[in-house]
Design an enzyme around this catalytic site. Sequence first.
Site, PDB file in Angstrom:
ATOM      1  N   HIS A   1      11.492  11.856  71.096  1.00 29.05           N
ATOM      2  CA  HIS A   1      10.510  12.760  71.709  1.00 29.05           C
ATOM      3  C   HIS A   1      10.919  14.218  71.501  1.00 29.05           C
ATOM      4  CE1 HIS A   1       7.210  12.716  74.991  1.00 29.05           C
ATOM      5  NE2 HIS A   1       7.104  13.801  74.251  1.00 29.05           N
TER       6      HIS A   1
ATOM      7  N   GLU B   1       9.250   4.579  77.164  1.00 26.74           N
ATOM      8  CA  GLU B   1      10.435   5.350  76.776  1.00 26.74           C
ATOM      9  C   GLU B   1      11.252   5.805  77.974  1.00 26.74           C
ATOM     10  OE1 GLU B   1       9.484   9.918  75.766  1.00 26.74           O
ATOM     11  OE2 GLU B   1       8.413   8.512  74.513  1.00 26.74           O
TER      12      GLU B   1
ATOM     13  N   ARG C   1       1.718  10.146  72.773  1.00 33.35           N
ATOM     14  CA  ARG C   1       2.265   9.412  73.909  1.00 33.35           C
ATOM     15  C   ARG C   1       2.447   7.951  73.517  1.00 33.35           C
ATOM     16  NH1 ARG C   1       3.565  13.580  75.482  1.00 33.35           N
ATOM     17  NH2 ARG C   1       3.204  14.619  77.482  1.00 33.35           N
TER      18      ARG C   1
ATOM     19  N   PHE D   1       8.208  18.515  69.859  1.00 30.58           N
ATOM     20  CA  PHE D   1       7.940  19.831  70.459  1.00 30.58           C
ATOM     21  C   PHE D   1       9.157  20.750  70.415  1.00 30.58           C
ATOM     22  CE2 PHE D   1      10.404  17.918  73.736  1.00 30.58           C
ATOM     23  CZ  PHE D   1      10.971  18.971  74.446  1.00 30.58           C
TER      24      PHE D   1
ATOM     25  N   ILE E   1      -3.352  20.518  68.171  1.00 39.00           N
ATOM     26  CA  ILE E   1      -2.366  19.897  67.284  1.00 39.00           C
ATOM     27  C   ILE E   1      -3.071  19.181  66.137  1.00 39.00           C
ATOM     28  CG2 ILE E   1      -0.572  18.132  67.110  1.00 39.00           C
ATOM     29  CD1 ILE E   1       0.151  18.808  70.043  1.00 39.00           C
TER      30      ILE E   1
END
Length: 337
Positions: free
Chosen positions: A304, A262, A233, A307, A153
């Site tokens: 989140h 979270e 994260r 992705f 990434i």
Amino acid sequence: MKIVFFGLEKAEQSLFLDSFNSAEVSFLKEKLDENNVFQAKDADIICVFINSTINKVVLDALPNLKFIATRSTGFNHIDCEYAGTKGIKISNVPAYGSHTVAEFTFGLILNLSRNIEKANNYIRESSDFNFFPLMEGFDLQGKTLGIVGTGKIGKNVLKIAKGFSMNIVAYDLYPDLTFAKENNFEYKSLNEVISKSDIITLHTPYSKENHHLINRENISMMKKGVYLINTARGGLIDTDALMGGLKDGIIAGAGLDVLEGEKELKEEIEILSSSSRLTRIEEYKTLLENHILMDMPNVIITPHIAFYTREAVDEIIRTTVLNIKGFITNNPVNLVK
């Protein structure tokens, strides 16, 4: 062979069911935790996502368990060390979304640098096309991007940044010097990256060792007016220190697809409706701080979803099927433990 899938919507269930028609397969829409683990008590294989909690209590309640397939790259939601003592193998999805998350990272950067969301909200609320009430944005060209973590990434983020004519500095525990030479950038120490960057973006896995990698001490080293991006994260950033940096004006803005605590945030209704409400609120100080972050005009928070594209979800499913089939045929792949 009994396989239990947790945290799957109905539309995704059929894709897995068709792949394992010779096994006993069951699905639960809920995440796996201590409260519903009994529903998988005879499972040989479980398949979960990052919102499940696989701790000692859960593992001890699954006496037949031999294999865990997590539909994620990260696996810090699993007590891998204890699972290893029970001979349980674990696989992950190591490579999905490397372009997906990199693209989303720049979505956050561009939103902060050009006030896109604020401008849209302003038009919706006022129907006024006079741009003077809006803050000026800034160019990315010539700015220094600090990349913390140059895995797949991070490398893709770097390539996109080159397209914007940005300067690059990077930190990684295991520098890829060949990649650095090919792309004309230098690896620096973490403190150097933090102090030199106009924008800092995090792309490193979470571990106990890098808990609060971004903290009060190194925030004080940052350039005044720096922007901070986190699509990795939540636990990589000390939330309390981040709030302090934002309030003091050291950090001009933040783009956060992940938050510390979270899981607790998503379970907020349960927390606030518990009989020991006040005690629980004190225990979840980070939860309350996250609410303050949500209300800050210079902070963008997304749930989140970096992705979450059609292509990345397809790759997650494909790789997870391969992981489970590999274990069943005694040819395991993508093992983390």
